[in-house]
Design a protein around this motif. Structure first.
Motif, PDB file in Angstrom:
ATOM      1  N   ILE A   3       8.385 -18.228 -55.397  1.00 18.51           N
ATOM      2  CA  ILE A   3       8.789 -19.418 -54.639  1.00 18.51           C
ATOM      3  C   ILE A   3       9.313 -18.965 -53.273  1.00 18.51           C
ATOM      4  O   ILE A   3      10.408 -18.410 -53.158  1.00 18.51           O
ATOM      5  CB  ILE A   3       9.846 -20.241 -55.412  1.00 18.51           C
ATOM      6  CG1 ILE A   3       9.321 -20.598 -56.817  1.00 18.51           C
ATOM      7  CG2 ILE A   3      10.216 -21.495 -54.609  1.00 18.51           C
ATOM      8  CD1 ILE A   3       8.039 -21.427 -56.846  1.00 18.51           C
TER       9      ILE A   3
ATOM     10  N   LYS B 260       9.953 -20.805 -50.524  1.00 22.44           N
ATOM     11  CA  LYS B 260      10.675 -21.783 -49.685  1.00 22.44           C
ATOM     12  C   LYS B 260      11.851 -21.090 -48.994  1.00 22.44           C
ATOM     13  O   LYS B 260      12.509 -20.233 -49.603  1.00 22.44           O
ATOM     14  CB  LYS B 260      11.184 -22.938 -50.539  1.00 22.44           C
ATOM     15  CG  LYS B 260      12.274 -22.545 -51.521  1.00 22.44           C
ATOM     16  CD  LYS B 260      12.711 -23.727 -52.391  1.00 22.44           C
ATOM     17  CE  LYS B 260      13.841 -23.299 -53.313  1.00 22.44           C
ATOM     18  NZ  LYS B 260      14.039 -24.222 -54.436  1.00 22.44           N
TER      19      LYS B 260
ATOM     20  N   MET C  97       5.810 -29.532 -66.574  1.00 26.01           N
ATOM     21  CA  MET C  97       6.781 -28.739 -65.814  1.00 26.01           C
ATOM     22  C   MET C  97       8.162 -29.353 -65.985  1.00 26.01           C
ATOM     23  O   MET C  97       8.289 -30.567 -66.117  1.00 26.01           O
ATOM     24  CB  MET C  97       6.374 -28.782 -64.336  1.00 26.01           C
ATOM     25  CG  MET C  97       7.294 -28.059 -63.382  1.00 26.01           C
ATOM     26  SD  MET C  97       8.655 -29.052 -62.724  1.00 26.01           S
ATOM     27  CE  MET C  97       8.646 -28.519 -61.018  1.00 26.01           C
TER      28      MET C  97
ATOM     29  N   ILE D  35      12.511 -28.674 -64.668  1.00 28.30           N
ATOM     30  CA  ILE D  35      13.594 -27.900 -64.047  1.00 28.30           C
ATOM     31  C   ILE D  35      14.796 -28.062 -64.962  1.00 28.30           C
ATOM     32  O   ILE D  35      15.271 -29.180 -65.168  1.00 28.30           O
ATOM     33  CB  ILE D  35      13.925 -28.437 -62.633  1.00 28.30           C
ATOM     34  CG1 ILE D  35      12.678 -28.384 -61.743  1.00 28.30           C
ATOM     35  CG2 ILE D  35      15.078 -27.639 -62.018  1.00 28.30           C
ATOM     36  CD1 ILE D  35      12.887 -29.024 -60.362  1.00 28.30           C
TER      37      ILE D  35
ATOM     38  N   THR E  41      14.898 -18.195 -61.368  1.00 33.87           N
ATOM     39  CA  THR E  41      15.641 -16.924 -61.339  1.00 33.87           C
ATOM     40  C   THR E  41      16.683 -16.803 -62.455  1.00 33.87           C
ATOM     41  O   THR E  41      16.795 -15.757 -63.088  1.00 33.87           O
ATOM     42  CB  THR E  41      16.310 -16.752 -59.955  1.00 33.87           C
ATOM     43  OG1 THR E  41      15.279 -16.463 -59.008  1.00 33.87           O
ATOM     44  CG2 THR E  41      17.316 -15.608 -59.947  1.00 33.87           C
TER      45      THR E  41
ATOM     46  N   VAL F 263       9.799 -18.222 -59.543  1.00 38.27           N
ATOM     47  CA  VAL F 263      10.932 -17.344 -59.237  1.00 38.27           C
ATOM     48  C   VAL F 263      11.055 -17.118 -57.729  1.00 38.27           C
ATOM     49  O   VAL F 263      10.114 -16.642 -57.090  1.00 38.27           O
ATOM     50  CB  VAL F 263      10.784 -15.992 -59.973  1.00 38.27           C
ATOM     51  CG1 VAL F 263      11.970 -15.087 -59.673  1.00 38.27           C
ATOM     52  CG2 VAL F 263      10.652 -16.214 -61.476  1.00 38.27           C
ATOM     53  N   GLY F 264      12.207 -17.469 -57.190  1.00 33.27           N
ATOM     54  CA  GLY F 264      12.464 -17.284 -55.764  1.00 33.27           C
ATOM     55  C   GLY F 264      13.434 -16.142 -55.521  1.00 33.27           C
ATOM     56  O   GLY F 264      13.053 -15.033 -55.127  1.00 33.27           O
ATOM     57  N   ARG F 265      14.722 -16.398 -55.765  1.00 34.70           N
ATOM     58  CA  ARG F 265      15.769 -15.446 -55.377  1.00 34.70           C
ATOM     59  C   ARG F 265      15.624 -14.066 -55.994  1.00 34.70           C
ATOM     60  O   ARG F 265      15.953 -13.066 -55.347  1.00 34.70           O
ATOM     61  CB  ARG F 265      17.153 -16.031 -55.704  1.00 34.70           C
ATOM     62  CG  ARG F 265      17.536 -17.202 -54.794  1.00 34.70           C
ATOM     63  CD  ARG F 265      18.768 -17.905 -55.336  1.00 34.70           C
ATOM     64  NE  ARG F 265      18.472 -18.479 -56.632  1.00 34.70           N
ATOM     65  CZ  ARG F 265      19.305 -18.460 -57.678  1.00 34.70           C
ATOM     66  NH1 ARG F 265      20.478 -17.908 -57.574  1.00 34.70           N
ATOM     67  NH2 ARG F 265      18.939 -19.007 -58.816  1.00 34.70           N
TER      68      ARG F 265
HETATM   69  C1  LIG Z   1      13.651 -23.273 -55.491  1.00 32.78           C
HETATM   70  C2  LIG Z   1      12.866 -23.589 -56.702  1.00 32.78           C
HETATM   71  C3  LIG Z   1      12.547 -22.590 -57.642  1.00 32.78           C
HETATM   72  C4  LIG Z   1      13.000 -21.145 -57.516  1.00 32.78           C
HETATM   73  O1  LIG Z   1      14.390 -21.064 -57.632  1.00 32.78           O
HETATM   74  P1  LIG Z   1      15.147 -19.629 -57.715  1.00 32.78           P
HETATM   75  O2  LIG Z   1      16.423 -19.990 -58.357  1.00 32.78           O
HETATM   76  O3  LIG Z   1      15.256 -19.143 -56.318  1.00 32.78           O
HETATM   77  O4  LIG Z   1      14.310 -18.747 -58.560  1.00 32.78           O
HETATM   78  C5  LIG Z   1      11.775 -22.949 -58.740  1.00 32.78           C
HETATM   79  N1  LIG Z   1      11.338 -24.211 -58.916  1.00 32.78           N
HETATM   80  C6  LIG Z   1      11.614 -25.198 -58.041  1.00 32.78           C
HETATM   81  C7  LIG Z   1      11.103 -26.559 -58.309  1.00 32.78           C
HETATM   82  C8  LIG Z   1      12.395 -24.925 -56.916  1.00 32.78           C
HETATM   83  O5  LIG Z   1      12.677 -25.906 -56.057  1.00 32.78           O
END
Ligand SMILES: *Cc1c(COP(=O)(O)O)cnc(C)c1O
Length: 228
Positions: A40, A42, A166, A168, A202, A218-220
């Motif tokens: 990710i 962003k 999906m 969150i 993450t 996975v972003g951070r």
């Molecule tokens: C930002 C984001 C992620 C990644 O989040 P991290 O905590 O940086 O891994 C994953 N899914 C969605 C929908 C997000 O907005």
């Protein structure tokens, strides 16, 4: 940061995440090849995307259309041949831009959006339905009871391929707390014989993999903390 140290940091981040994915798969008796790592990006500049691509990543995700379009364009021109995933909330009026630019859309949450995407997609697009499993008031996604109607709608859409669900998970101090959320998403996907489960970020991707995630976002853990 210099290009060399950016590259080194990204390689180390990708390697650490891959190791964690492999260990979670071993605990669950799964093949690590059954989990797609979606980076990710962003809040990250295009240089970070290039470095992550050079480190071997092939799937990237963005959550906002405005930020993503110029970044994807620049990354593509720089030779990044990736699969792009939209993981953030999508308004119906941006459906055309999304369907034109993204290969996979994880955040479909209404019949109206499904219809817009189907009408706008220049080629068949993969979609997932976002479900608000934990019924959090501020969260996007459809309620579990509404999934059946959307599944039927997606299955008759000529230009969309319904891949899965999906979610969150809620924020939690301990990722074990959100295990039931992942388990419920999997049960729901099984009911409709859907194969893909986009779950885990993450802070909780290992638990998500133990519960069957096929796409982890996975972003951070790859790029470090976001500064924007
Ligand atoms: C930002 C984001 C992620 C990644 O989040 P991290 O905590 O940086 O891994 C994953 N899914 C969605 C929908 C997000 O907005």
């Amino acid at each position: 940061m210099s290009a060399v140290s950016l590259q080194r940091d990204l390689e180390a981040g990708v390697e650490r995440v891959r190791e964690r994915i492999t260990r979670a798969c071993q605990r669950a008796g799964r093949d690590p090849g059954s989990v797609t790592l979606v980076a990710i990006s962003k809040g990250q500049p295009v240089e970070a995307v290039r470095a992550a691509y050079a480190a071997g990543l092939r799937h990237f995700g963005e959550n906002r259309i405005q930020e993503a379009l110029p970044k994807i364009d620049a990354a593509t021109r720089a030779g990044v041949g990736a699969t792009w995933h939209l993981v953030g909330h999508l308004q119906s009026n941006k459906a055309k831009a999304a369907a034109t630019t993204f290969d996979v859309i994880h955040s479909v949450d209404s019949a109206r959006l499904l219809a817009r995407l189907d009408g706008a997609a220049p080629a068949p697009r993969d979609v997932l339905l976002q479900v608000n499993i934990a019924a959090e008031p501020q969260k996007q996604g459809v309620a579990p009871e509404e999934v059946e109607a959307l599944v039927e709608g997606a299955r008759v859409a000529a230009n969309l391929r319904l891949r899965g669900l999906m979610t969150i998970a809620p924020m939690a101090a301990d990722p074990e707390e959100v295990r039931p959320v992942f388990r419920d998403l999997r049960a729901l996907a099984d009911r409709f014989a859907l194969t893909d489960l986009s779950m885990g970020m993450t802070d909780d991707f290992e638990v998500a993999i133990e519960e069957g995630a096929t796409l982890v976002r996975v972003g951070r853990a790859i790029f470090g903390e976001r500064t924007t």
